[in-house]
Design a protein around this motif. Sequence first.
Motif, mmCIF file in Angstrom:
data_model
loop_
_atom_site.group_PDB
_atom_site.id
_atom_site.type_symbol
_atom_site.label_atom_id
_atom_site.label_comp_id
_atom_site.label_asym_id
_atom_site.label_seq_id
_atom_site.Cartn_x
_atom_site.Cartn_y
_atom_site.Cartn_z
ATOM 1 N N ALA A 152 0.837 -1.204 0.000
ATOM 2 C CA ALA A 152 0.000 0.000 0.000
ATOM 3 C C ALA A 152 0.872 1.254 0.000
ATOM 4 O O ALA A 152 0.561 2.240 -0.673
ATOM 5 C CB ALA A 152 -0.924 -0.015 1.215
ATOM 6 N N GLU A 153 1.980 1.207 0.731
ATOM 7 C CA GLU A 153 2.886 2.361 0.772
ATOM 8 C C GLU A 153 3.491 2.650 -0.597
ATOM 9 O O GLU A 153 3.581 3.811 -1.013
ATOM 10 C CB GLU A 153 3.996 2.117 1.791
ATOM 11 C CG GLU A 153 3.553 2.221 3.238
ATOM 12 C CD GLU A 153 4.728 2.063 4.197
ATOM 13 O OE1 GLU A 153 4.535 2.339 5.388
ATOM 14 O OE2 GLU A 153 5.828 1.681 3.752
ATOM 15 N N GLU A 154 3.914 1.593 -1.293
ATOM 16 C CA GLU A 154 4.519 1.780 -2.611
ATOM 17 C C GLU A 154 3.530 2.409 -3.579
ATOM 18 O O GLU A 154 3.868 3.367 -4.295
ATOM 19 C CB GLU A 154 4.993 0.432 -3.169
ATOM 20 C CG GLU A 154 6.224 -0.136 -2.480
ATOM 21 C CD GLU A 154 6.563 -1.505 -3.011
ATOM 22 O OE1 GLU A 154 7.765 -1.761 -3.262
ATOM 23 O OE2 GLU A 154 5.646 -2.343 -3.190
ATOM 24 N N LEU A 155 2.315 1.890 -3.617
ATOM 25 C CA LEU A 155 1.335 2.414 -4.568
ATOM 26 C C LEU A 155 0.897 3.821 -4.184
ATOM 27 O O LEU A 155 0.752 4.687 -5.051
ATOM 28 C CB LEU A 155 0.133 1.482 -4.658
ATOM 29 C CG LEU A 155 -0.952 1.911 -5.651
ATOM 30 C CD1 LEU A 155 -0.367 2.187 -7.035
ATOM 31 C CD2 LEU A 155 -2.057 0.866 -5.723
ATOM 32 N N ALA A 156 0.696 4.072 -2.898
ATOM 33 C CA ALA A 156 0.325 5.419 -2.465
ATOM 34 C C ALA A 156 1.387 6.427 -2.873
ATOM 35 O O ALA A 156 1.072 7.551 -3.298
ATOM 36 C CB ALA A 156 0.098 5.459 -0.956
ATOM 37 N N ARG A 180 -4.691 4.007 1.182
ATOM 38 C CA ARG A 180 -3.605 4.648 1.939
ATOM 39 C C ARG A 180 -3.474 6.117 1.509
ATOM 40 O O ARG A 180 -3.366 7.024 2.343
ATOM 41 C CB ARG A 180 -2.296 3.884 1.700
ATOM 42 C CG ARG A 180 -1.018 4.559 2.230
ATOM 43 C CD ARG A 180 -0.955 4.585 3.748
ATOM 44 N NE ARG A 180 -0.983 3.248 4.321
ATOM 45 C CZ ARG A 180 0.101 2.561 4.656
ATOM 46 N NH1 ARG A 180 1.305 3.074 4.486
ATOM 47 N NH2 ARG A 180 -0.005 1.368 5.192
ATOM 48 N N PHE A 181 -3.485 6.345 0.203
ATOM 49 C CA PHE A 181 -3.385 7.703 -0.333
ATOM 50 C C PHE A 181 -4.575 8.555 0.109
ATOM 51 O O PHE A 181 -4.404 9.701 0.548
ATOM 52 C CB PHE A 181 -3.306 7.643 -1.858
ATOM 53 C CG PHE A 181 -3.258 8.980 -2.540
ATOM 54 C CD1 PHE A 181 -2.059 9.679 -2.650
ATOM 55 C CD2 PHE A 181 -4.409 9.545 -3.080
ATOM 56 C CE1 PHE A 181 -2.018 10.911 -3.281
ATOM 57 C CE2 PHE A 181 -4.376 10.774 -3.709
ATOM 58 C CZ PHE A 181 -3.174 11.461 -3.813
ATOM 59 N N ALA A 182 -5.791 8.019 0.011
ATOM 60 C CA ALA A 182 -6.983 8.765 0.407
ATOM 61 C C ALA A 182 -6.959 9.112 1.891
ATOM 62 O O ALA A 182 -7.334 10.222 2.293
ATOM 63 C CB ALA A 182 -8.236 7.955 0.065
ATOM 64 N N HIS A 183 -6.505 8.169 2.719
ATOM 65 C CA HIS A 183 -6.406 8.418 4.157
ATOM 66 C C HIS A 183 -5.395 9.526 4.448
ATOM 67 O O HIS A 183 -5.653 10.408 5.284
ATOM 68 C CB HIS A 183 -6.004 7.129 4.871
ATOM 69 C CG HIS A 183 -5.816 7.285 6.342
ATOM 70 N ND1 HIS A 183 -6.858 7.444 7.228
ATOM 71 C CD2 HIS A 183 -4.676 7.327 7.094
ATOM 72 C CE1 HIS A 183 -6.387 7.562 8.449
ATOM 73 N NE2 HIS A 183 -5.063 7.491 8.400
ATOM 74 N N GLN A 184 -4.281 9.513 3.756
ATOM 75 C CA GLN A 184 -3.255 10.538 3.957
ATOM 76 C C GLN A 184 -3.768 11.933 3.605
ATOM 77 O O GLN A 184 -3.325 12.921 4.191
ATOM 78 C CB GLN A 184 -2.019 10.194 3.123
ATOM 79 C CG GLN A 184 -1.259 8.979 3.611
ATOM 80 C CD GLN A 184 -0.187 8.510 2.649
ATOM 81 O OE1 GLN A 184 -0.180 8.884 1.474
ATOM 82 N NE2 GLN A 184 0.728 7.682 3.136
#
Length: 257
Positions: free
Chosen positions: A155-159, A221-225
């Motif tokens: 998830a970190e890589e894609l975000a 992950r991106f949306a949460h950030q």
Amino acid sequence: MNVRPAAVAGMFYPASTTALKHLVTDLLNEPLPIEVPAVKALIAPHAGYRYSGSVAASAYRLLAGKTFQRVLLLGPAHRVALRGLAASNFDAFETPLGIVPIDRTLRDRSKKIPLIKIRDDAHEDEHSLEVQLPFLQTILPDVTIFPLVVGQCSAEELAGAIEQLSDEQTLLLLSSDLSHYLPYDEAVEVDEHTIEKIEAAEQQMRGNEACGAYPLNGFLRFAHQHHWQIHCVDYRNSGDTAGKRDHVVGYASFVVH
């Protein structure tokens, strides 16, 4: 021009230009499910239109009157084994409604992201991206696209990749179905739990909950950030739309704002 031809026209949606145009237009002309002033992203299913087209259209209708320059399209790999993200050498993707150009801005940005590799073979027969295009061609006829097939990645890589590719003029579009081949009542129970996880931006989706688990986890992950809000627009399964109820596939669409 190097054009990726339609691979699933006549199977997942009509191969006739006229029939496809009428079908998509009719689906998009249904009343708006909710009002959303600022759309950041959509999540839509990718089965054959007789099964999930109405569910996908529930989200796409929210783009009416909206303006975007490009669409970053993320879908799971069904045909090839893949680590990371697969871009392509194609200049455009084709459907019976015409061609959609690849966005040069995102293509240039992608060259600086090690997670993204050129894999034409990942795109040639992949339906999860293609079935979204007729909706985009109808509701956002002037946009360019940057399709990425998503394989195994964190998830970190894609975000991080999404962070480098996205901006205010880019619509994010995630392609995923939900549970597969469960009895109707069990599928509804599993899918309701998955929908709750997506709306809460939980980044622990599993493949038995959503076939687009890898793209979903990175996007969530991106949306949460970015503190985005996610709402389910529509949920049905193949037992509701066009299939038997002894083993169904779940479909949900979401809007992100």
